[in-house]
Design a protein around this motif. Structure first.
Motif, mmCIF file in Angstrom:
data_model
loop_
_atom_site.group_PDB
_atom_site.id
_atom_site.type_symbol
_atom_site.label_atom_id
_atom_site.label_comp_id
_atom_site.label_asym_id
_atom_site.label_seq_id
_atom_site.Cartn_x
_atom_site.Cartn_y
_atom_site.Cartn_z
ATOM 1 N N ILE A 39 0.850 -1.184 0.000
ATOM 2 C CA ILE A 39 0.000 0.000 0.000
ATOM 3 C C ILE A 39 0.891 1.240 0.000
ATOM 4 O O ILE A 39 1.803 1.344 0.817
ATOM 5 C CB ILE A 39 -0.923 0.073 1.233
ATOM 6 C CG1 ILE A 39 -1.535 -1.283 1.563
ATOM 7 C CG2 ILE A 39 -2.020 1.105 1.013
ATOM 8 C CD1 ILE A 39 -2.324 -1.295 2.861
ATOM 9 N N GLY A 40 0.631 2.156 -0.937
ATOM 10 C CA GLY A 40 1.289 3.449 -0.838
ATOM 11 C C GLY A 40 1.954 4.034 -2.062
ATOM 12 O O GLY A 40 1.996 5.267 -2.184
ATOM 13 N N PRO A 41 2.533 3.250 -2.988
ATOM 14 C CA PRO A 41 3.218 3.904 -4.109
ATOM 15 C C PRO A 41 2.282 4.839 -4.881
ATOM 16 O O PRO A 41 1.152 4.482 -5.213
ATOM 17 C CB PRO A 41 3.639 2.715 -4.987
ATOM 18 C CG PRO A 41 3.798 1.584 -4.025
ATOM 19 C CD PRO A 41 2.699 1.785 -3.022
ATOM 20 N N GLY A 42 2.744 6.045 -5.112
ATOM 21 C CA GLY A 42 1.953 7.019 -5.851
ATOM 22 C C GLY A 42 0.847 7.669 -5.054
ATOM 23 O O GLY A 42 0.059 8.450 -5.619
ATOM 24 N N HIS A 80 12.164 7.304 3.467
ATOM 25 C CA HIS A 80 13.365 8.138 3.490
ATOM 26 C C HIS A 80 13.297 8.979 4.765
ATOM 27 O O HIS A 80 12.299 8.907 5.508
ATOM 28 C CB HIS A 80 13.489 8.977 2.225
ATOM 29 C CG HIS A 80 12.308 9.842 1.906
ATOM 30 N ND1 HIS A 80 11.828 10.818 2.757
ATOM 31 C CD2 HIS A 80 11.500 9.888 0.813
ATOM 32 C CE1 HIS A 80 10.807 11.439 2.224
ATOM 33 N NE2 HIS A 80 10.561 10.878 1.041
ATOM 34 N N PRO A 81 14.325 9.769 5.092
ATOM 35 C CA PRO A 81 14.311 10.479 6.374
ATOM 36 C C PRO A 81 13.085 11.358 6.600
ATOM 37 O O PRO A 81 12.549 11.405 7.718
ATOM 38 C CB PRO A 81 15.606 11.296 6.335
ATOM 39 C CG PRO A 81 16.534 10.442 5.532
ATOM 40 C CD PRO A 81 15.663 9.866 4.443
ATOM 41 N N GLY A 82 12.617 12.051 5.579
ATOM 42 C CA GLY A 82 11.436 12.880 5.753
ATOM 43 C C GLY A 82 10.197 12.066 6.084
ATOM 44 O O GLY A 82 9.377 12.462 6.924
ATOM 45 N N GLU A 83 10.056 10.918 5.433
ATOM 46 C CA GLU A 83 8.913 10.054 5.716
ATOM 47 C C GLU A 83 9.026 9.417 7.096
ATOM 48 O O GLU A 83 8.019 9.247 7.789
ATOM 49 C CB GLU A 83 8.797 8.980 4.633
ATOM 50 C CG GLU A 83 8.382 9.540 3.280
ATOM 51 C CD GLU A 83 8.503 8.560 2.150
ATOM 52 O OE1 GLU A 83 7.802 8.737 1.129
ATOM 53 O OE2 GLU A 83 9.315 7.604 2.253
ATOM 54 N N ALA A 133 0.920 5.970 2.274
ATOM 55 C CA ALA A 133 0.326 5.034 3.234
ATOM 56 C C ALA A 133 1.179 4.915 4.481
ATOM 57 O O ALA A 133 0.661 4.710 5.589
ATOM 58 C CB ALA A 133 0.145 3.663 2.585
ATOM 59 N N LEU A 134 2.474 5.044 4.326
ATOM 60 C CA LEU A 134 3.387 4.945 5.459
ATOM 61 C C LEU A 134 3.285 6.181 6.351
ATOM 62 O O LEU A 134 3.091 6.077 7.563
ATOM 63 C CB LEU A 134 4.807 4.758 4.927
ATOM 64 C CG LEU A 134 5.958 4.524 5.896
ATOM 65 C CD1 LEU A 134 7.080 3.789 5.186
ATOM 66 C CD2 LEU A 134 6.509 5.831 6.464
ATOM 67 N N THR A 135 3.367 7.357 5.750
ATOM 68 C CA THR A 135 3.372 8.572 6.561
ATOM 69 C C THR A 135 2.019 8.816 7.227
ATOM 70 O O THR A 135 1.950 9.482 8.263
ATOM 71 C CB THR A 135 3.746 9.792 5.712
ATOM 72 O OG1 THR A 135 2.845 9.908 4.603
ATOM 73 C CG2 THR A 135 5.174 9.664 5.174
ATOM 74 N N GLY A 190 5.140 -8.563 13.060
ATOM 75 C CA GLY A 190 6.426 -8.530 12.388
ATOM 76 C C GLY A 190 6.395 -8.858 10.916
ATOM 77 O O GLY A 190 7.436 -8.783 10.248
ATOM 78 N N GLN A 191 5.229 -9.190 10.366
ATOM 79 C CA GLN A 191 5.140 -9.532 8.947
ATOM 80 C C GLN A 191 4.906 -8.288 8.096
ATOM 81 O O GLN A 191 4.083 -8.281 7.177
ATOM 82 C CB GLN A 191 4.011 -10.539 8.740
ATOM 83 C CG GLN A 191 4.272 -11.895 9.350
ATOM 84 C CD GLN A 191 5.519 -12.546 8.767
ATOM 85 O OE1 GLN A 191 5.670 -12.658 7.549
ATOM 86 N NE2 GLN A 191 6.429 -12.971 9.627
ATOM 87 N N ILE A 192 5.637 -7.238 8.406
ATOM 88 C CA ILE A 192 5.443 -5.962 7.708
ATOM 89 C C ILE A 192 6.772 -5.260 7.503
ATOM 90 O O ILE A 192 7.664 -5.305 8.356
ATOM 91 C CB ILE A 192 4.453 -5.056 8.487
ATOM 92 C CG1 ILE A 192 4.161 -3.774 7.694
ATOM 93 C CG2 ILE A 192 4.956 -4.745 9.895
ATOM 94 C CD1 ILE A 192 2.941 -3.027 8.179
ATOM 95 N N VAL A 193 6.891 -4.624 6.337
ATOM 96 C CA VAL A 193 8.076 -3.861 5.945
ATOM 97 C C VAL A 193 7.638 -2.428 5.667
ATOM 98 O O VAL A 193 6.576 -2.199 5.072
ATOM 99 C CB VAL A 193 8.730 -4.459 4.686
ATOM 100 C CG1 VAL A 193 9.886 -3.584 4.197
ATOM 101 C CG2 VAL A 193 9.194 -5.884 4.939
ATOM 102 N N MET A 194 8.450 -1.470 6.096
ATOM 103 C CA MET A 194 8.211 -0.067 5.769
ATOM 104 C C MET A 194 9.486 0.511 5.180
ATOM 105 O O MET A 194 10.592 0.197 5.637
ATOM 106 C CB MET A 194 7.764 0.705 7.013
ATOM 107 C CG MET A 194 6.437 0.202 7.565
ATOM 108 S SD MET A 194 5.698 1.278 8.821
ATOM 109 C CE MET A 194 6.729 0.896 10.235
#
Length: 302
Positions: A120-123, A176-179, A153-155, A169-173
């Motif tokens: 979830i999140g690109p674009g 970059h530093p701003g996010e 989606a991350l921010t 724990g089945q998640i990756v984020m």
């Protein structure tokens, strides 16, 4: 940061040939069909960045995923499907800003049962309803399959540690530093001065594998592990490069790699693809869409 984060004392390990040999990608047996290599469901895109999911989806297939589905705003769906014929496309309602609408989760949720990895999140840009959309999908997806959060989606998940920790724990984020600053509330300048501490604290807080992208990428697993990739190329700092990285990691997750292994290999493959392009085309000026084609050969070389 609001209070200096502890955790910078974690032992840092390079993602070198020795590490990769000790942490191989899942083997693909002879005759293994596309269903056995996993299905990735990508949610993202917007009127402002309608093509981002193509970069992510192509990268997921290049990394070995068997199937890709793209869920994006309805005005972009047909064009995206024609541009990317290898993928299935799900048309979603959009809000007045051209972002995925809050009620879109109702169209996505039926697809989650057959999804091995959710991205979830690109674009996407964060809207007031984005956290609600992401939380609904995370709750429905659960910890039995893998998830990756990127970009908007991350921010949007600032203050939503419980929703992320529920995935066990089945998640990756992949900030970059701003996010990372937006996600955690840490001050960006302090993150940049002490990225090791920042990524370790964030990974422990959210119970996630976090790849902090910068001139070198640091990966923390929330349990004290810290990996470092310092290769790549200045040319990787180009529009869409992060979308490609998210897709590579997602493809490896769908194949059955653990979140830490998929993230580390994904960062290495992305960076080495950038290094190859630098030698072939020049250190600056290659496009994000050029990266994924180098991933299959790099995986074979290990």
């Amino acid at each position: 940061m609001r209070g200096r984060p502890a955790g910078g004392g974690a032992r840092m390990t390079p993602i070198d040939a020795s590490w990769r040999a000790a942490h191989p990608l899942p083997a693909i047996g002879d005759g293994l069909d596309k269903n056995a290599r996993g299905k990735v469901l990508l949610v993202g895109g917007s009127a402002f960045v309608p093509g981002a999911l193509r970069l992510t989806g192509e990268a997921a297939l290049r990394a070995g995923a068997g199937k890709v589905q793209l869920a994006t705003i309805d005005t972009a769906a047909i064009a995206l499907g024609i541009a990317f014929p290898e993928a299935a496309v799900i048309a979603l309602p959009a809000d007045k800003h051209g972002e995925i609408a809050a009620e879109a989760h109702k169209r996505i949720e039926p697809r989650l049962d057959s999804c091995d990895t959710l991205v979830i999140g690109p674009g996407m840009m964060p809207r007031p309803h984005t956290a609600m959309l992401v939380k609904a999908l995370l709750a429905r997806h659960g910890p039995d399959a893998s998830t990756l959060l990127d970009a908007g989606a991350l921010t949007a998940m600032h203050g939503e540690e419980d929703a992320i920790r529920s995935l066990a724990g089945q998640i990756v984020m992949t900030p970059h530093p701003g996010e990372l600053a937006a996600l955690t509330g840490f001050d960006k300048s302090r993150i940049e001065r002490d990225p090791e501490a920042a990524v370790c604290v964030a990974a422990a807080r959210f119970g996630a594998v976090i790849a902090l992208k910068s001139t070198e990428t640091l990966i923390a697993d929330g349990a004290g592990g810290l990996l470092r990739y310092a290769g790549g190329s200045p040319g990787l700092g180009t529009a869409g490069s992060g979308d490609v990285l998210a897709g590579i990691i997602a493809g490896l997750l769908a194949r059955g790699a653990t979140p830490l292994v998929a993230t580390a290999w994904g960062v290495w493959l992305h960076g080495e693809a950038g290094a190859l392009l630098s030698r072939k085309m020049g250190s600056l000026g290659f496009l994000a869409r050029d990266l994924a084609a180098f991933v299959p050969a790099l995986m074979d070389q290990g």
